[in-house]
Design a protein around this motif. Structure first.
Motif, mmCIF file in Angstrom:
data_model
loop_
_atom_site.group_PDB
_atom_site.id
_atom_site.type_symbol
_atom_site.label_atom_id
_atom_site.label_comp_id
_atom_site.label_asym_id
_atom_site.label_seq_id
_atom_site.Cartn_x
_atom_site.Cartn_y
_atom_site.Cartn_z
ATOM 1 N N GLY A 4 -24.451 -19.618 -6.251
ATOM 2 C CA GLY A 4 -23.339 -20.096 -5.527
ATOM 3 C C GLY A 4 -22.294 -19.224 -5.628
ATOM 4 N N ILE A 5 -22.260 -17.895 -5.968
ATOM 5 C CA ILE A 5 -21.238 -16.915 -6.110
ATOM 6 C C ILE A 5 -21.592 -15.972 -4.970
ATOM 7 C CG2 ILE A 5 -19.941 -15.058 -7.272
ATOM 8 C CD1 ILE A 5 -19.874 -17.931 -8.594
ATOM 9 N N ILE A 6 -20.954 -15.955 -3.929
ATOM 10 C CA ILE A 6 -21.258 -15.126 -2.680
ATOM 11 C C ILE A 6 -21.147 -13.907 -2.812
ATOM 12 C CG2 ILE A 6 -20.779 -14.985 -0.241
ATOM 13 C CD1 ILE A 6 -22.194 -17.714 -0.930
ATOM 14 N N GLU A 7 -21.775 -13.018 -2.409
ATOM 15 C CA GLU A 7 -21.775 -11.602 -2.511
ATOM 16 C C GLU A 7 -21.106 -11.019 -1.163
ATOM 17 O OE1 GLU A 7 -25.269 -9.162 -3.831
ATOM 18 O OE2 GLU A 7 -26.392 -11.113 -3.624
ATOM 19 N N THR A 8 -21.399 -11.227 -0.121
ATOM 20 C CA THR A 8 -20.862 -10.728 0.843
ATOM 21 C C THR A 8 -20.837 -11.594 2.162
ATOM 22 O OG1 THR A 8 -20.612 -8.809 2.256
ATOM 23 C CG2 THR A 8 -22.782 -9.673 1.832
ATOM 24 N N LEU A 9 -20.250 -11.388 3.152
ATOM 25 C CA LEU A 9 -20.465 -11.955 4.466
ATOM 26 C C LEU A 9 -21.284 -11.139 5.296
ATOM 27 C CD1 LEU A 9 -16.795 -13.213 5.268
ATOM 28 C CD2 LEU A 9 -18.694 -14.842 4.721
ATOM 29 N N GLY A 10 -22.122 -11.753 6.207
ATOM 30 C CA GLY A 10 -22.858 -11.273 7.222
ATOM 31 C C GLY A 10 -22.477 -11.629 8.508
ATOM 32 N N THR A 11 -22.915 -11.060 9.795
ATOM 33 C CA THR A 11 -22.503 -11.265 10.904
ATOM 34 C C THR A 11 -23.906 -11.592 11.801
ATOM 35 O OG1 THR A 11 -20.450 -10.130 10.888
ATOM 36 C CG2 THR A 11 -21.204 -10.715 13.140
ATOM 37 N N ILE A 12 -23.812 -12.671 12.186
ATOM 38 C CA ILE A 12 -25.242 -12.930 13.055
ATOM 39 C C ILE A 12 -25.212 -11.834 14.326
ATOM 40 C CG2 ILE A 12 -26.315 -14.733 14.638
ATOM 41 C CD1 ILE A 12 -26.209 -15.117 11.389
ATOM 42 N N THR A 13 -26.017 -10.988 14.686
ATOM 43 C CA THR A 13 -26.076 -10.356 15.863
ATOM 44 C C THR A 13 -27.168 -10.708 16.964
ATOM 45 O OG1 THR A 13 -27.816 -8.837 14.585
ATOM 46 C CG2 THR A 13 -25.392 -8.271 14.440
ATOM 47 N N TYR A 163 -11.297 -18.132 -0.158
ATOM 48 C CA TYR A 163 -10.999 -18.185 1.119
ATOM 49 C C TYR A 163 -10.973 -16.799 1.811
ATOM 50 C CZ TYR A 163 -8.114 -19.711 5.026
ATOM 51 O OH TYR A 163 -7.512 -20.229 6.203
ATOM 52 N N GLU A 164 -10.843 -15.730 1.510
ATOM 53 C CA GLU A 164 -10.909 -14.557 2.061
ATOM 54 C C GLU A 164 -12.335 -13.862 2.045
ATOM 55 O OE1 GLU A 164 -8.706 -12.905 4.067
ATOM 56 O OE2 GLU A 164 -7.422 -14.605 3.816
ATOM 57 N N HIS A 165 -13.195 -13.956 1.258
ATOM 58 C CA HIS A 165 -14.521 -13.462 0.960
ATOM 59 C C HIS A 165 -15.707 -14.239 1.138
ATOM 60 C CE1 HIS A 165 -11.873 -10.912 -1.377
ATOM 61 N NE2 HIS A 165 -12.853 -9.719 -1.063
ATOM 62 N N THR A 166 -15.316 -15.519 2.158
ATOM 63 C CA THR A 166 -16.410 -16.385 2.254
ATOM 64 C C THR A 166 -16.114 -16.968 3.967
ATOM 65 O OG1 THR A 166 -15.350 -18.549 1.659
ATOM 66 C CG2 THR A 166 -16.793 -17.477 -0.039
ATOM 67 N N ASN A 167 -16.907 -17.712 4.594
ATOM 68 C CA ASN A 167 -16.603 -18.247 5.771
ATOM 69 C C ASN A 167 -15.609 -19.510 5.656
ATOM 70 O OD1 ASN A 167 -18.659 -20.148 5.190
ATOM 71 N ND2 ASN A 167 -20.139 -19.375 6.656
ATOM 72 N N PHE A 168 -15.304 -19.782 4.664
ATOM 73 C CA PHE A 168 -14.262 -20.941 4.457
ATOM 74 C C PHE A 168 -13.055 -20.750 5.214
ATOM 75 C CE2 PHE A 168 -16.426 -23.168 1.095
ATOM 76 C CZ PHE A 168 -15.790 -24.199 0.860
ATOM 77 N N LYS A 169 -12.522 -19.542 5.442
ATOM 78 C CA LYS A 169 -11.461 -19.265 6.297
ATOM 79 C C LYS A 169 -11.738 -19.538 7.915
ATOM 80 C CE LYS A 169 -12.762 -14.282 6.622
ATOM 81 N NZ LYS A 169 -13.407 -13.809 5.371
ATOM 82 N N THR A 170 -13.038 -19.933 8.184
ATOM 83 C CA THR A 170 -13.301 -20.301 9.450
ATOM 84 C C THR A 170 -13.028 -21.973 9.698
ATOM 85 O OG1 THR A 170 -15.664 -20.387 9.401
ATOM 86 C CG2 THR A 170 -14.578 -18.155 9.939
ATOM 87 N N PHE A 171 -13.181 -22.401 8.714
ATOM 88 C CA PHE A 171 -13.438 -24.044 8.817
ATOM 89 C C PHE A 171 -12.253 -24.600 9.472
ATOM 90 C CE2 PHE A 171 -16.495 -24.381 4.856
ATOM 91 C CZ PHE A 171 -17.342 -23.327 5.335
ATOM 92 N N LYS A 172 -12.506 -25.756 10.190
ATOM 93 C CA LYS A 172 -11.424 -26.504 10.628
ATOM 94 C C LYS A 172 -11.907 -27.952 10.783
ATOM 95 C CE LYS A 172 -12.900 -25.219 15.080
ATOM 96 N NZ LYS A 172 -12.871 -23.809 15.834
#
Length: 196
Positions: A4-13, A163-172
């Motif tokens: 559960g420790i996120i390594e990185t973000l990926g982008t769907i292409t 917040y900065e290193h996961t997609n939590f910053k996109t949650f609303k």
């Protein structure tokens, strides 16, 4: 197994439907370290790498996964939390995560709290999953501690790094997330169910 420790973000292409399957192509900084047949958690969902090309790799989600997780609602350019399977002998910095999502939840509030954020999620309690105050929960693959545990809702406090290193910053409000309940919590809920 994951931590559960996120390594990185990926982008769907790219997203391609093939009968009831969805082939998901991800651009990631860890692609060069991946191998075909390797397991990678995507928003907490364990998926197998089926092909690799330059900085992208592809995984396939079957109908069961699409029905029970937020993977089917991904769009091109969305960010996903990525974690490779843990190595035997590594430190377990988060908690034991299987990469098998139990159900989804909906974000119902996001509050800034003097340097951190408090996210509250609501989920369907009829599936007999429970949270435990100060217990562990995995939200989109992120190992977190439960606060304000209720029958069908809970909150998590997010520090700036997470917040900065996961997609939590996109949650609303209204964002649908994947939940994997703590293995101990699952055991307790099953016992609880047997006693009624």
């Amino acid at each position: 197994m994951f931590t559960g420790i996120i390594e990185t973000l990926g982008t769907i292409t790219d997203l391609k439907t093939d009968q009831q399957n969805l082939h998901i192509t991800v651009d990631s900084g860890i692609t060069s370290e991946l191998k075909i047949d390797q397991s990678v958690a995507h928003n907490g969902v364990c998926l197998t790498v089926v092909s690799i090309l330059d900085s992208t790799y592809t995984v396939t989600a079957i109908k069961e996964t699409l029905d029970k997780t937020n993977i089917g609602s991904l769009k091109v350019n969305d960010s996903v939390n990525l974690e490779r399977a843990m190595k035997l002998g590594d430190r377990l910095d988060g908690h034991i995560v299987q990469g098998h999502v139990d159900q989804t939840a909906t974000c119902v509030s996001v509050e800034e709290t003097e340097g951190s954020w408090l996210f509250t999620f609501k989920y369907d309690s009829s599936l007999n999953n429970i949270t435990i105050e100060k217990g562990s929960i995995t939200v989109n693959g992120v190992s977190l501690t439960v606060v304000n545990s209720k029958k069908d809702a809970f909150s998590v406090a997010i520090i700036p790094y997470t917040y900065e290193h996961t997609n939590f910053k996109t949650f609303k409000e209204g964002t649908v997330v994947n939940l994997e309940f703590d293995v101990i919590g699952k055991y307790v809920s099953r016992l609880h169910g047997l006693n009624h």
